[in-house]
Motif scaffolding. Structure first.
Motif, PDB file in Angstrom:
ATOM      1  N   PHE A  16      -5.340   4.941   3.002  1.00 46.70           N
ATOM      2  CA  PHE A  16      -4.729   4.883   1.672  1.00 46.70           C
ATOM      3  C   PHE A  16      -4.446   3.438   1.272  1.00 46.70           C
ATOM      4  CE2 PHE A  16      -0.630   4.716  -0.660  1.00 46.70           C
ATOM      5  CZ  PHE A  16      -1.052   5.258  -1.862  1.00 46.70           C
ATOM      6  N   VAL A  17      -3.886   2.662   2.184  1.00 45.86           N
ATOM      7  CA  VAL A  17      -3.600   1.248   1.896  1.00 45.86           C
ATOM      8  C   VAL A  17      -4.891   0.507   1.572  1.00 45.86           C
ATOM      9  CG1 VAL A  17      -2.757  -0.923   2.876  1.00 45.86           C
ATOM     10  CG2 VAL A  17      -1.478   1.198   3.262  1.00 45.86           C
ATOM     11  N   ALA A  18      -5.938   0.762   2.335  1.00 44.96           N
ATOM     12  CA  ALA A  18      -7.223   0.095   2.097  1.00 44.96           C
ATOM     13  C   ALA A  18      -7.745   0.386   0.699  1.00 44.96           C
ATOM     14  CB  ALA A  18      -8.243   0.533   3.146  1.00 44.96           C
ATOM     15  N   SER A  19      -7.488   1.602   0.205  1.00 45.69           N
ATOM     16  CA  SER A  19      -7.966   1.976  -1.129  1.00 45.69           C
ATOM     17  C   SER A  19      -7.144   1.336  -2.244  1.00 45.69           C
ATOM     18  CB  SER A  19      -7.931   3.504  -1.290  1.00 45.69           C
ATOM     19  OG  SER A  19      -6.590   3.984  -1.423  1.00 45.69           O
ATOM     20  N   ARG A  20      -5.969   0.807  -1.902  1.00 47.80           N
ATOM     21  CA  ARG A  20      -5.078   0.235  -2.914  1.00 47.80           C
ATOM     22  C   ARG A  20      -4.908  -1.273  -2.770  1.00 47.80           C
ATOM     23  NH1 ARG A  20      -2.265   3.914  -6.088  1.00 47.80           N
ATOM     24  NH2 ARG A  20      -3.289   5.942  -5.867  1.00 47.80           N
ATOM     25  N   THR A  27      -0.161  -7.013  -1.613  1.00 51.51           N
ATOM     26  CA  THR A  27      -0.169  -5.555  -1.697  1.00 51.51           C
ATOM     27  C   THR A  27       1.149  -5.079  -1.091  1.00 51.51           C
ATOM     28  OG1 THR A  27      -2.582  -5.433  -1.496  1.00 51.51           O
ATOM     29  CG2 THR A  27      -1.325  -3.444  -0.953  1.00 51.51           C
ATOM     30  N   VAL A  28       2.005  -4.460  -1.906  1.00 49.85           N
ATOM     31  CA  VAL A  28       3.327  -4.027  -1.457  1.00 49.85           C
ATOM     32  C   VAL A  28       3.340  -2.495  -1.436  1.00 49.85           C
ATOM     33  CG1 VAL A  28       5.821  -4.140  -1.847  1.00 49.85           C
ATOM     34  CG2 VAL A  28       4.368  -6.087  -2.467  1.00 49.85           C
ATOM     35  N   ILE A  29       3.485  -1.933  -0.249  1.00 47.35           N
ATOM     36  CA  ILE A  29       3.435  -0.482  -0.055  1.00 47.35           C
ATOM     37  C   ILE A  29       4.837   0.039   0.259  1.00 47.35           C
ATOM     38  CG2 ILE A  29       2.453   1.411   1.293  1.00 47.35           C
ATOM     39  CD1 ILE A  29       0.376  -0.063  -0.369  1.00 47.35           C
ATOM     40  N   ALA A  30       5.310   0.999  -0.513  1.00 43.15           N
ATOM     41  CA  ALA A  30       6.595   1.644  -0.257  1.00 43.15           C
ATOM     42  C   ALA A  30       6.385   2.887   0.598  1.00 43.15           C
ATOM     43  CB  ALA A  30       7.267   2.036  -1.571  1.00 43.15           C
ATOM     44  N   ILE A  31       7.184   3.019   1.647  1.00 41.74           N
ATOM     45  CA  ILE A  31       7.211   4.248   2.441  1.00 41.74           C
ATOM     46  C   ILE A  31       8.631   4.793   2.378  1.00 41.74           C
ATOM     47  CG2 ILE A  31       6.941   5.281   4.722  1.00 41.74           C
ATOM     48  CD1 ILE A  31       4.710   3.427   5.286  1.00 41.74           C
ATOM     49  N   THR A 132       1.091 -16.300   3.780  1.00 35.52           N
ATOM     50  CA  THR A 132      -0.304 -15.887   3.923  1.00 35.52           C
ATOM     51  C   THR A 132      -0.446 -14.444   4.406  1.00 35.52           C
ATOM     52  OG1 THR A 132      -0.226 -16.997   6.083  1.00 35.52           O
ATOM     53  CG2 THR A 132      -1.258 -18.191   4.260  1.00 35.52           C
ATOM     54  N   THR A 133       0.656 -13.730   4.528  1.00 31.57           N
ATOM     55  CA  THR A 133       0.607 -12.306   4.889  1.00 31.57           C
ATOM     56  C   THR A 133       0.369 -11.487   3.624  1.00 31.57           C
ATOM     57  OG1 THR A 133       2.020 -12.545   6.835  1.00 31.57           O
ATOM     58  CG2 THR A 133       1.931 -10.367   5.808  1.00 31.57           C
ATOM     59  N   PRO A 134      -0.767 -10.775   3.524  1.00 26.61           N
ATOM     60  CA  PRO A 134      -1.121 -10.145   2.255  1.00 26.61           C
ATOM     61  C   PRO A 134      -0.525  -8.753   2.025  1.00 26.61           C
ATOM     62  CG  PRO A 134      -2.941  -9.920   3.779  1.00 26.61           C
ATOM     63  CD  PRO A 134      -1.893 -10.726   4.482  1.00 26.61           C
ATOM     64  N   ILE A 135      -0.081  -8.080   3.095  1.00 26.34           N
ATOM     65  CA  ILE A 135       0.405  -6.698   2.953  1.00 26.34           C
ATOM     66  C   ILE A 135       1.871  -6.631   3.397  1.00 26.34           C
ATOM     67  CG2 ILE A 135       0.090  -4.281   3.586  1.00 26.34           C
ATOM     68  CD1 ILE A 135      -2.798  -5.007   4.388  1.00 26.34           C
ATOM     69  N   ILE A 136       2.719  -6.120   2.537  1.00 27.16           N
ATOM     70  CA  ILE A 136       4.120  -5.911   2.864  1.00 27.16           C
ATOM     71  C   ILE A 136       4.393  -4.414   2.802  1.00 27.16           C
ATOM     72  CG2 ILE A 136       6.508  -6.511   2.352  1.00 27.16           C
ATOM     73  CD1 ILE A 136       4.723  -8.919   2.997  1.00 27.16           C
ATOM     74  N   VAL A 137       4.923  -3.871   3.891  1.00 28.92           N
ATOM     75  CA  VAL A 137       5.322  -2.467   3.944  1.00 28.92           C
ATOM     76  C   VAL A 137       6.838  -2.417   3.832  1.00 28.92           C
ATOM     77  CG1 VAL A 137       5.325  -0.353   5.311  1.00 28.92           C
ATOM     78  CG2 VAL A 137       3.322  -1.863   5.348  1.00 28.92           C
ATOM     79  N   VAL A 138       7.317  -1.818   2.757  1.00 28.85           N
ATOM     80  CA  VAL A 138       8.757  -1.683   2.523  1.00 28.85           C
ATOM     81  C   VAL A 138       9.149  -0.250   2.849  1.00 28.85           C
ATOM     82  CG1 VAL A 138      10.633  -1.965   0.850  1.00 28.85           C
ATOM     83  CG2 VAL A 138       8.579  -3.379   0.663  1.00 28.85           C
ATOM     84  N   GLU A 139      10.210  -0.093   3.631  1.00 26.83           N
ATOM     85  CA  GLU A 139      10.585   1.238   4.134  1.00 26.83           C
ATOM     86  C   GLU A 139      12.049   1.528   3.839  1.00 26.83           C
ATOM     87  OE1 GLU A 139      13.062   3.160   6.732  1.00 26.83           O
ATOM     88  OE2 GLU A 139      12.375   1.295   7.675  1.00 26.83           O
ATOM     89  N   GLY A 140      12.333   2.755   3.353  1.00 29.08           N
ATOM     90  CA  GLY A 140      13.723   3.111   3.111  1.00 29.08           C
ATOM     91  C   GLY A 140      13.872   4.450   2.413  1.00 29.08           C
ATOM     92  N   ASN A 141      15.102   4.935   2.387  1.00 27.20           N
ATOM     93  CA  ASN A 141      15.385   6.241   1.790  1.00 27.20           C
ATOM     94  C   ASN A 141      15.203   6.260   0.281  1.00 27.20           C
ATOM     95  OD1 ASN A 141      16.237   7.151   4.336  1.00 27.20           O
ATOM     96  ND2 ASN A 141      18.364   6.634   3.945  1.00 27.20           N
ATOM     97  N   TYR A 142      15.658   5.202  -0.382  1.00 28.15           N
ATOM     98  CA  TYR A 142      15.899   5.270  -1.827  1.00 28.15           C
ATOM     99  C   TYR A 142      14.893   4.478  -2.659  1.00 28.15           C
ATOM    100  CZ  TYR A 142      20.251   6.902   0.203  1.00 28.15           C
ATOM    101  OH  TYR A 142      21.179   7.592   0.945  1.00 28.15           O
ATOM    102  N   LEU A 143      13.759   4.181  -2.092  1.00 30.24           N
ATOM    103  CA  LEU A 143      12.786   3.324  -2.779  1.00 30.24           C
ATOM    104  C   LEU A 143      12.251   3.938  -4.059  1.00 30.24           C
ATOM    105  CD1 LEU A 143      10.647   2.073   0.252  1.00 30.24           C
ATOM    106  CD2 LEU A 143      12.846   1.219  -0.593  1.00 30.24           C
TER     107      LEU A 143
END
Length: 216
Positions: A16-20, A27-31, A132-143
């Protein structure tokens, strides 16, 4: 979740991340998900997988947990909120929103707090994210909450994932969590019902629909 189940789910989210992925910039992904949904475990597994085999000086992916933005216990006690620690109003949501907004664009190396569960407090400057880190995974209850000011976060996510194992599973896991911390069954059930499950029901009822929903 079994090891095999976690690996399968991690693969699904990696695809999924690769597709986005953004062709340029971050690329900031919320989980997101309720307490005990498994979001923290999945987020850590995802970042580990994304960084696997990387020979670059900077990691390909970095993890930013929301828990580092818990308000200090002294502030919560003064406000009468210590028994509700973990509820939306017990976080520095303005600071967290500003952090996520800043991460949406690459800049200098930046530093963020983490949360030490053994000490029950946030540790400042313990997470480093390199420009130089291109992908950030943000994790939490209330995102993905609809309510202000949490709803400002959605603008800065490239894409979002929501984990929903169901309220029955969450209840069992939360009771087991407090039993593990030494509470008797009655006290564990009471602790889960008066705080964690209140928060879980809010997350399930008031979160916007994610781009990828993982049920079960």
């Amino acid at each position: 979740m079994s090891k095999a189940g976690l690996e399968q789910r991690t693969t699904e989210v990696c695809d999924f991340v690769a597709s986005r992925m953004q062709p340029s910039g971050r690329t900031v992904i919320a989980i997101a998900g309720a307490p005990a949904s498994g979001k923290s475990t999945l987020a850590a597994s995802l970042v580990e997988r994304l960084n696997g085999g990387s020979s670059q000086e900077a990691p390909r992916a970095a993890l930013l947990p929301m828990d580092g933005y818990h308000l200090d216990n002294r502030i919560l006690e003064a406000r009468g909120l210590l028994p509700r620690k973990g509820a939306p109003e017990t976080f520095d949501v303005i600071g967290f929103c500003a952090a996520v907004k800043g991460l949406a664009t690459s800049g200098p190396a930046t530093y963020f707090p983490s949360f030490d569960r053994s000490l029950d407090l946030a540790v400042a400057g313990s997470i480093e994210i390199l420009p130089t880190t291109p992908i950030i995974v943000v994790e939490g209850n209330y995102l993905l909450l609809r309510m202000e000011p949490w709803n400002a976060l959605a603008e800065w996510f490239t894409a979002s994932v929501f984990i929903n194992p169901g309220l029955d599973v969450l209840t069992r896991r939360l009771n087991a969590r407090w039993l593990k911390y030494g509470l008797d069954p009655e006290a564990a059930a009471r602790r889960a019902e008066t705080n964690d499950l209140v928060n879980a029901r809010l997350v399930l009822a008031e979160s916007i629909t994610a781009d990828l929903v993982l049920n079960g």
